[in-house]
Design a protein around this motif. Structure first.
Motif, PDB file in Angstrom:
ATOM      1  N   LEU A  33       0.864  -1.180   0.000  1.00 18.09           N
ATOM      2  CA  LEU A  33       0.000   0.000   0.000  1.00 18.09           C
ATOM      3  C   LEU A  33       0.898   1.226   0.000  1.00 18.09           C
ATOM      4  N   GLY A  34       0.827   2.041  -1.060  1.00 14.13           N
ATOM      5  CA  GLY A  34       1.639   3.258  -1.156  1.00 14.13           C
ATOM      6  C   GLY A  34       0.821   4.479  -0.808  1.00 14.13           C
ATOM      7  N   LEU A  35       1.363   5.328   0.065  1.00 17.79           N
ATOM      8  CA  LEU A  35       0.674   6.547   0.492  1.00 17.79           C
ATOM      9  C   LEU A  35       1.549   7.755   0.206  1.00 17.79           C
ATOM     10  N   LEU A  36       0.943   8.806  -0.340  1.00 18.51           N
ATOM     11  CA  LEU A  36       1.650  10.068  -0.557  1.00 18.51           C
ATOM     12  C   LEU A  36       1.359  10.974   0.622  1.00 18.51           C
ATOM     13  N   GLY A  37       2.377  11.262   1.409  1.00 16.34           N
ATOM     14  CA  GLY A  37       2.201  12.030   2.630  1.00 16.34           C
ATOM     15  C   GLY A  37       1.999  11.082   3.801  1.00 16.34           C
ATOM     16  N   PHE A  38       2.179  11.609   5.002  1.00 17.22           N
ATOM     17  CA  PHE A  38       1.995  10.772   6.188  1.00 17.22           C
ATOM     18  C   PHE A  38       1.342  11.584   7.298  1.00 17.22           C
ATOM     19  N   GLY A  39       0.282  12.308   6.913  1.00 23.21           N
ATOM     20  CA  GLY A  39      -0.487  13.089   7.880  1.00 23.21           C
ATOM     21  C   GLY A  39      -1.471  12.192   8.621  1.00 23.21           C
ATOM     22  N   ASP A  40      -2.430  12.810   9.274  1.00 24.53           N
ATOM     23  CA  ASP A  40      -3.398  12.069  10.091  1.00 24.53           C
ATOM     24  C   ASP A  40      -4.181  11.036   9.276  1.00 24.53           C
ATOM     25  N   ILE A  41      -4.653  11.442   8.104  1.00 25.38           N
ATOM     26  CA  ILE A  41      -5.448  10.522   7.285  1.00 25.38           C
ATOM     27  C   ILE A  41      -4.590   9.361   6.805  1.00 25.38           C
ATOM     28  N   GLY A  53      -2.648  -6.943   6.808  1.00 22.97           N
ATOM     29  CA  GLY A  53      -1.393  -7.631   6.534  1.00 22.97           C
ATOM     30  C   GLY A  53      -0.637  -7.073   5.345  1.00 22.97           C
ATOM     31  N   MET A  54      -0.901  -5.821   5.011  1.00 24.88           N
ATOM     32  CA  MET A  54      -0.243  -5.201   3.872  1.00 24.88           C
ATOM     33  C   MET A  54       1.077  -4.548   4.285  1.00 24.88           C
ATOM     34  N   ARG A  55       2.001  -4.438   3.338  1.00 26.54           N
ATOM     35  CA  ARG A  55       3.236  -3.686   3.536  1.00 26.54           C
ATOM     36  C   ARG A  55       2.905  -2.238   3.218  1.00 26.54           C
ATOM     37  N   VAL A  56       3.241  -1.311   4.110  1.00 30.35           N
ATOM     38  CA  VAL A  56       2.880   0.092   3.943  1.00 30.35           C
ATOM     39  C   VAL A  56       4.134   0.917   3.651  1.00 30.35           C
ATOM     40  N   VAL A  57       4.098   1.667   2.540  1.00 29.52           N
ATOM     41  CA  VAL A  57       5.185   2.556   2.163  1.00 29.52           C
ATOM     42  C   VAL A  57       4.607   3.959   2.039  1.00 29.52           C
ATOM     43  N   CYS A  58       5.222   4.929   2.740  1.00 35.64           N
ATOM     44  CA  CYS A  58       4.739   6.306   2.736  1.00 35.64           C
ATOM     45  C   CYS A  58       5.801   7.219   2.152  1.00 35.64           C
ATOM     46  N   LEU A  59       5.392   8.161   1.305  1.00 30.63           N
ATOM     47  CA  LEU A  59       6.290   9.133   0.727  1.00 30.63           C
ATOM     48  C   LEU A  59       5.944  10.496   1.298  1.00 30.63           C
ATOM     49  N   ARG A  60       6.936  11.110   1.964  1.00 31.75           N
ATOM     50  CA  ARG A  60       6.717  12.421   2.572  1.00 31.75           C
ATOM     51  C   ARG A  60       7.451  13.493   1.790  1.00 31.75           C
ATOM     52  N   PRO A  61       6.882  14.692   1.719  1.00 37.49           N
ATOM     53  CA  PRO A  61       7.558  15.774   0.996  1.00 37.49           C
ATOM     54  C   PRO A  61       8.770  16.320   1.764  1.00 37.49           C
ATOM     55  N   ARG A  62       8.834  16.092   3.075  1.00 39.74           N
ATOM     56  CA  ARG A  62       9.959  16.547   3.894  1.00 39.74           C
ATOM     57  C   ARG A  62      10.554  15.364   4.636  1.00 39.74           C
ATOM     58  N   GLN A  63      11.718  15.577   5.180  1.00 37.15           N
ATOM     59  CA  GLN A  63      12.381  14.523   5.942  1.00 37.15           C
ATOM     60  C   GLN A  63      11.501  14.124   7.130  1.00 37.15           C
ATOM     61  N   GLN A  70       6.766   0.102  12.018  1.00 32.26           N
ATOM     62  CA  GLN A  70       5.683  -0.585  11.312  1.00 32.26           C
ATOM     63  C   GLN A  70       5.577  -0.166   9.848  1.00 32.26           C
ATOM     64  N   TYR A  71       6.054   1.044   9.530  1.00 33.61           N
ATOM     65  CA  TYR A  71       5.873   1.585   8.197  1.00 33.61           C
ATOM     66  C   TYR A  71       7.218   2.006   7.616  1.00 33.61           C
ATOM     67  N   THR A  72       7.336   1.940   6.300  1.00 33.50           N
ATOM     68  CA  THR A  72       8.506   2.468   5.615  1.00 33.50           C
ATOM     69  C   THR A  72       8.170   3.879   5.179  1.00 33.50           C
ATOM     70  N   VAL A  73       8.857   4.864   5.771  1.00 31.86           N
ATOM     71  CA  VAL A  73       8.613   6.275   5.450  1.00 31.86           C
ATOM     72  C   VAL A  73       9.810   6.778   4.659  1.00 31.86           C
ATOM     73  N   VAL A  74       9.552   7.270   3.448  1.00 34.76           N
ATOM     74  CA  VAL A  74      10.590   7.735   2.547  1.00 34.76           C
ATOM     75  C   VAL A  74      10.443   9.237   2.359  1.00 34.76           C
ATOM     76  N   GLY A  75      11.524   9.971   2.345  1.00 38.37           N
ATOM     77  CA  GLY A  75      11.472  11.413   2.119  1.00 38.37           C
ATOM     78  C   GLY A  75      12.875  11.959   2.197  1.00 38.37           C
ATOM     79  N   PRO A  76      13.136  13.174   1.832  1.00 40.51           N
ATOM     80  CA  PRO A  76      12.231  14.114   1.186  1.00 40.51           C
ATOM     81  C   PRO A  76      12.084  13.841  -0.306  1.00 40.51           C
ATOM     82  N   VAL A  77      11.053  14.435  -0.892  1.00 38.82           N
ATOM     83  CA  VAL A  77      10.814  14.291  -2.325  1.00 38.82           C
ATOM     84  C   VAL A  77      11.722  15.285  -3.049  1.00 38.82           C
ATOM     85  N   ILE A  78      12.353  14.854  -4.111  1.00 42.62           N
ATOM     86  CA  ILE A  78      13.227  15.732  -4.887  1.00 42.62           C
ATOM     87  C   ILE A  78      12.414  16.322  -6.028  1.00 42.62           C
TER      88      ILE A  78
END
Length: 80
Positions: A33-41, A53-63, A70-78
């Protein structure tokens, strides 16, 4: 993810046409499951994805300021 996995539009169309169209849903466990941003929603959606049971990957615009094991959080966006 659930909306597309359950093929909700197809089920609604079948109901309108009073037709029974048997189909099998794919398994969510192990899917990504890919998410853009990692805010409340996104955090709430991530918890739901984990519950299935899904693998969760989040892309954040900032570090990320905090990390969750539990989650893979990737950032910042170039920007290009």
């Amino acid at each position: 993810a659930l909306h597309f996995n359950k093929q909700v539009a197809r089920c609604q169309q079948n109901r309108r046409e009073r037709r029974w169209d048997k189909f099998e849903m794919s398994v969510l466990r192990g899917q990504t499951l890919g998410l853009l941003g990692f805010g409340d929603i996104a955090q709430h959606v991530a918890r739901l994805g984990k519950a299935f049971g899904m693998r969760v990957v989040c892309l954040r615009p900032r570090q990320p300021t905090r990390s969750s094991p539990q989650y893979t959080v990737v950032g910042p966006v170039i920007s290009l």
